[in-house]
Write a protein that holds these residues in place. Structure first.
Motif, PDB file in Angstrom:
ATOM      1  N   GLY A  30       0.286   4.150   0.779  1.00 23.76           N
ATOM      2  CA  GLY A  30       0.081   4.930   1.999  1.00 23.76           C
ATOM      3  C   GLY A  30       1.025   4.487   3.109  1.00 23.76           C
ATOM      4  N   VAL A  31       1.298   3.188   3.177  1.00 24.84           N
ATOM      5  CA  VAL A  31       2.200   2.665   4.204  1.00 24.84           C
ATOM      6  C   VAL A  31       3.605   3.226   3.993  1.00 24.84           C
ATOM      7  CG1 VAL A  31       3.367   0.578   4.999  1.00 24.84           C
ATOM      8  CG2 VAL A  31       0.894   0.572   4.643  1.00 24.84           C
ATOM      9  N   MET A  43      11.366   7.485   8.915  1.00 29.44           N
ATOM     10  CA  MET A  43      12.178   6.267   8.793  1.00 29.44           C
ATOM     11  C   MET A  43      13.222   6.498   7.704  1.00 29.44           C
ATOM     12  SD  MET A  43       9.638   3.004   9.012  1.00 29.44           S
ATOM     13  CE  MET A  43      10.115   1.895  10.327  1.00 29.44           C
ATOM     14  N   GLN A  86      12.222  -2.957   8.143  1.00 31.88           N
ATOM     15  CA  GLN A  86      11.129  -3.093   9.112  1.00 31.88           C
ATOM     16  C   GLN A  86       9.752  -3.135   8.467  1.00 31.88           C
ATOM     17  OE1 GLN A  86      11.404  -0.417  12.480  1.00 31.88           O
ATOM     18  NE2 GLN A  86      13.603  -0.215  12.220  1.00 31.88           N
ATOM     19  N   VAL A  87       9.653  -2.609   7.241  1.00 37.83           N
ATOM     20  CA  VAL A  87       8.324  -2.515   6.634  1.00 37.83           C
ATOM     21  C   VAL A  87       8.223  -3.297   5.332  1.00 37.83           C
ATOM     22  CG1 VAL A  87       6.550  -0.947   5.771  1.00 37.83           C
ATOM     23  CG2 VAL A  87       7.996  -0.250   7.686  1.00 37.83           C
ATOM     24  N   PRO A  93       9.325  -7.336   5.463  1.00 37.20           N
ATOM     25  CA  PRO A  93       8.339  -8.168   6.190  1.00 37.20           C
ATOM     26  C   PRO A  93       6.995  -8.244   5.472  1.00 37.20           C
ATOM     27  CG  PRO A  93       9.409  -6.640   7.695  1.00 37.20           C
ATOM     28  CD  PRO A  93       9.883  -6.280   6.325  1.00 37.20           C
ATOM     29  N   LEU A  94       6.557  -7.134   4.871  1.00 36.66           N
ATOM     30  CA  LEU A  94       5.253  -7.156   4.206  1.00 36.66           C
ATOM     31  C   LEU A  94       5.307  -7.962   2.909  1.00 36.66           C
ATOM     32  CD1 LEU A  94       3.882  -3.541   4.746  1.00 36.66           C
ATOM     33  CD2 LEU A  94       3.087  -5.667   5.763  1.00 36.66           C
ATOM     34  N   ASP A 119       0.843  -1.200   0.000  1.00 34.61           N
ATOM     35  CA  ASP A 119       0.000   0.000   0.000  1.00 34.61           C
ATOM     36  C   ASP A 119       0.882   1.256   0.000  1.00 34.61           C
ATOM     37  OD1 ASP A 119      -1.643   2.103   0.610  1.00 34.61           O
ATOM     38  OD2 ASP A 119      -2.338   1.296   2.522  1.00 34.61           O
ATOM     39  N   GLY A 141      15.793   5.030   4.675  1.00 32.13           N
ATOM     40  CA  GLY A 141      15.569   4.040   3.622  1.00 32.13           C
ATOM     41  C   GLY A 141      15.784   2.623   4.119  1.00 32.13           C
ATOM     42  N   GLU A 163       4.372   5.946   2.326  1.00 27.48           N
ATOM     43  CA  GLU A 163       4.364   7.398   2.546  1.00 27.48           C
ATOM     44  C   GLU A 163       4.397   7.711   4.045  1.00 27.48           C
ATOM     45  OE1 GLU A 163       1.156   9.570   0.783  1.00 27.48           O
ATOM     46  OE2 GLU A 163       1.727  11.416   1.810  1.00 27.48           O
ATOM     47  N   ALA A 164       3.602   6.962   4.816  1.00 22.55           N
ATOM     48  CA  ALA A 164       3.596   7.196   6.257  1.00 22.55           C
ATOM     49  C   ALA A 164       4.968   6.890   6.846  1.00 22.55           C
ATOM     50  CB  ALA A 164       2.524   6.342   6.922  1.00 22.55           C
ATOM     51  N   ALA A 165       5.571   5.793   6.425  1.00 23.75           N
ATOM     52  CA  ALA A 165       6.869   5.404   6.971  1.00 23.75           C
ATOM     53  C   ALA A 165       7.904   6.490   6.723  1.00 23.75           C
ATOM     54  CB  ALA A 165       7.333   4.085   6.348  1.00 23.75           C
ATOM     55  N   ARG A 166       7.915   7.000   5.501  1.00 22.91           N
ATOM     56  CA  ARG A 166       8.886   8.059   5.198  1.00 22.91           C
ATOM     57  C   ARG A 166       8.498   9.349   5.912  1.00 22.91           C
ATOM     58  NH1 ARG A 166      11.340   9.946   0.790  1.00 22.91           N
ATOM     59  NH2 ARG A 166       9.497  10.145  -0.518  1.00 22.91           N
ATOM     60  N   GLY A 167       7.200   9.638   5.916  1.00 26.91           N
ATOM     61  CA  GLY A 167       6.731  10.861   6.564  1.00 26.91           C
ATOM     62  C   GLY A 167       7.016  10.885   8.055  1.00 26.91           C
ATOM     63  N   MET A 168       7.088   9.700   8.674  1.00 25.98           N
ATOM     64  CA  MET A 168       7.368   9.620  10.110  1.00 25.98           C
ATOM     65  C   MET A 168       8.862   9.729  10.385  1.00 25.98           C
ATOM     66  SD  MET A 168       4.587   8.928  11.880  1.00 25.98           S
ATOM     67  CE  MET A 168       3.057   9.244  11.062  1.00 25.98           C
TER      68      MET A 168
END
Ligand SMILES: Nc1ncnc2c1ncn2[C@@H]1O[C@H](COP(=O)(O)OP(=O)(O)OP(=O)(O)O)[C@@H](O)[C@H]1O
Ligand SMILES: [Mg+2]
Lengths: 250, 314
Positions: free
Chosen positions: A154-155, A164, A172-173, A176-177, A152, A166, A157-162
């Motif tokens: 959005g996932v 994280m 971590q994301v 695993p996904l 997704d 590269g 975008e959120a990860a980078r926006g928070m």
């Protein structure tokens, strides 16, 4: 709660059952092929020998597993690495090329890879490892790409926006996904390679393909059956191991 | 404090954001509105550098954002988006604790912080902490998204349609919670929405964008009363602007204070909006309402004349 964990534990035990059973059958067949002599005699009544004895089945099995393992490990490292590289910002330009190579390569017969590898690498184990590596690369690359692209947006975008990095995003994301899809690719790759490795016997790599080739050359169907039986059992063992692994990673 | 000075963003040929200047004071909630594709999300993402601006300067507390490492900058800002972007393989608690963990807070402090946020947002710890995102309803997921954005207690919150795709009731609850939160925490919030009622209800500063430019900005009431042009007027509600304005004013501000003697009649809270009061009058066929305080005591009276603000007669 305790009931739930009980069910879980029972489930885990049941899932280990299949791989253990197939492995036991495989080992049993390797050690006890002689005792099936009567059966093979029915297939091959006129031959002097009905059980392949030029080499020990366990040794052949060991070599087979070794070749497939080395080729598969290399294929996983290269395949996952390549797919990850072309989905990073810096490698994006190569994505179409790699995706295309991965799908075209699948249509290339492994025998042809072998035929091309022998003049370069000579006879023996190395050309078959190279052939298996190249051939096994494709499902891994394709599935890793599909797994990473399927996340997704959005996932991400959120990860980078928070905030994280590269590397954190990847470890971590993304991995695993994508893991279930990647694992399915590895499973396909390894299973195909277990069967394909038998072709290695034609270029002097001794493995479970030996009895098959020898059986074809000498017109001994019993030998062919023994090789095929063991390769089939090995494939089932490994496949059921993957089946066991798969749900734990989701 | 966020400051954009002559900022533009071009994607190849298209100019998504065109020379905008904005200053968002600490503790201020700014809402960006405008038609689809006018550059709201792009503006938001330039502030946390998910998108690099092409021209102009963006400052955070007086410092150029390009002077920060991207990750450092982003960990100082909360970011909530419509799709929530919750990590599907992490529990709710782990999702919320993401930024504190990136900032290497000790585990006990992260745990305490996650717990207090979940309580604050109406997600009881023992019920929700171990749930996976796919087990949440849309509204719960968006609460978790907001909690995650707040986790490291950032001064700045960037929210891109965080309550989109929710039913009106849940949406209103979350808006109310955000207002309360903002009253207590005094963040600098930049909020994007398509819902004009939401924009008017939340905004300290309303920013109307069109084709990458800012058409008008200011307090919602100021924009409602004096829209700069037809575009702003129609975006803010066209013929409905009177009702929108009434929704921003409370009965308490318009009522006529009363002596001790309570009068019979329909009762309305002093915190209700004029819009609600008007609706009640229409519904009850009443020209006059009794205004009560939190204890239910009659404290005033609101007539239709007063409600419509016939100022010259007061
Ligand atoms: N990564 C990108 N590459 C190219 N063009 C882009 C990119 N991101 C946005 N745009 C373009 O920039 C313009 C503004 O987009 P933006 O996402 O900021 O709009 P928006 O106001 O958030 O719209 P919406 O209300 O639909 O979310 C649009 O024309 C869009 O097509
Ligand atoms: Mg947008």
């Amino acid at each position: 709660m305790s009931e739930a964990t009980g069910i879980l534990r029972g489930g885990a035990r049941r899932r280990w059952l299949a791989p253990v059973l197939w492995a036991a059958l495989l080992l049993g067949a390797c050690l006890g092929m002689e005792s099936l002599q009567g059966l093979f005699r029915l297939v091959e009544p006129d031959s002097r020998r009905v059980v392949y004895a030029r080499a020990d089945f366990l040794v052949l099995l060991g070599r087979h597993v070794f070749v497939v393992a080395v080729a598969s490990l290399a294929a996983v490292a290269l395949g996952v690495g390549a797919a990850v590289a072309v989905t990073r910002r810096a490698g994006r330009d190569f994505l179409p090329l790699v995706a295309q190579l991965a799908s075209i390569g699948q249509t290339f017969p492994p025998v042809a890879v072998l035929a091309l590898a022998v003049p370069v690498l000579g006879f023996g184990t190395l050309p078959i490892i190279v052939a298996l590596l190249l051939y096994g690369l494709l499902p891994i690359v394709r599935n890793t790409l599909a797994g990473l692209e399927g996340i997704d947006p959005g996932v991400r975008e959120a990860a980078r926006g928070m905030g994280m990095t590269g590397g954190q995003l990847l470890r971590q994301v993304e991995l695993p996904l994508a893991a279930p899809v990647i694992l399915a690719g590895i499973r396909t790759s390894v299973t195909i390679n277990i069967a394909t490795a038998a072709i290695g016997a034609t270029v002097g790599a001794s493995n479970l393909g030996d009895p098959i080739i020898s059986g074809i050359v000498n017109g001994n169907t019993a030998y062919v059956l023994q090789g095929a039986l063991l390769i089939g059992l090995l494939a089932l063992t490994v496949d059921s191991l993957f089946a066991r692994l798969q749900p734990t990673l989701t | 404090m966020i400051e954009l000075i002559g900022v533009s963003k071009r994607f190849g040929q298209t100019t998504a954001v065109d020379d905008i200047s904005l200053r968002m004071a600490p503790g201020e909630l700014s809402v960006l509105v405008g038609t689809s594709g006018c550059g709201k999300s792009t503006t938001l993402r330039m502030i946390n550098r998910l998108i690099e601006h092409s021209d102009g300067e963006i400052h955070i507390d007086g410092q150029q954002i390009r002077g920060f490492r991207e990750e450092t900058l982003r960990r100082r800002m909360g970011y909530a988006i419509q799709s929530t972007g919750l990590f599907p393989h992490w529990t709710v608690a782990r999702n919320i604790g993401l930024v504190p963990r990136l900032l290497k807070w000790p585990a006990s402090r992260i745990h305490a912080r996650v717990e207090s946020l979940m309580t604050m947002l109406g997600l009881p710890m023992d019920e929700f902490a171990d749930k996976m995102p796919r087990q949440l309803s849309g509204g719960q997921a968006q609460r978790v998204g907001v909690a995650r954005a707040l986790a490291a207690d950032p001064d700045i919150l960037l929210m891109d349609e965080p309550f989109g795709a929710l039913d009106p009731i849940t949406r209103e609850t979350l808006q109310h919670e955000l207002r309360e939160l903002q009253a207590r925490l005094q963040k600098t919030i930049v909020f994007v929405t398509h819902d004009m009622d939401e924009a008017l209800r939340l905004a300290d500063r309303l920013v109307v964008m069109d084709q990458g430019r800012i058409r008008q900005q200011g307090h919602p009431l100021a924009l409602l009363r004096e829209p700069a042009d037809g575009f702003v007027a129609s975006l803010l509600g066209g013929e409905d602007r009177g009702l929108k304005e009434a929704a921003l004013l409370t009965v308490g501000e318009r009522m006529m204070p009363l002596g001790a003697k309570p009068l019979p009649g329909e009762r309305i809270s002093r915190h209700a909006t004029l819009r609600e009061a008007l609706s009640m009058m229409l519904w009850r066929h009443a020209e006059r309402l009794v205004v009560i305080d939190d204890q239910g005591m009659a404290i005033g009276e609101l007539s239709l004349r007063r409600l419509v603000g016939a100022r010259s007669h007061e």
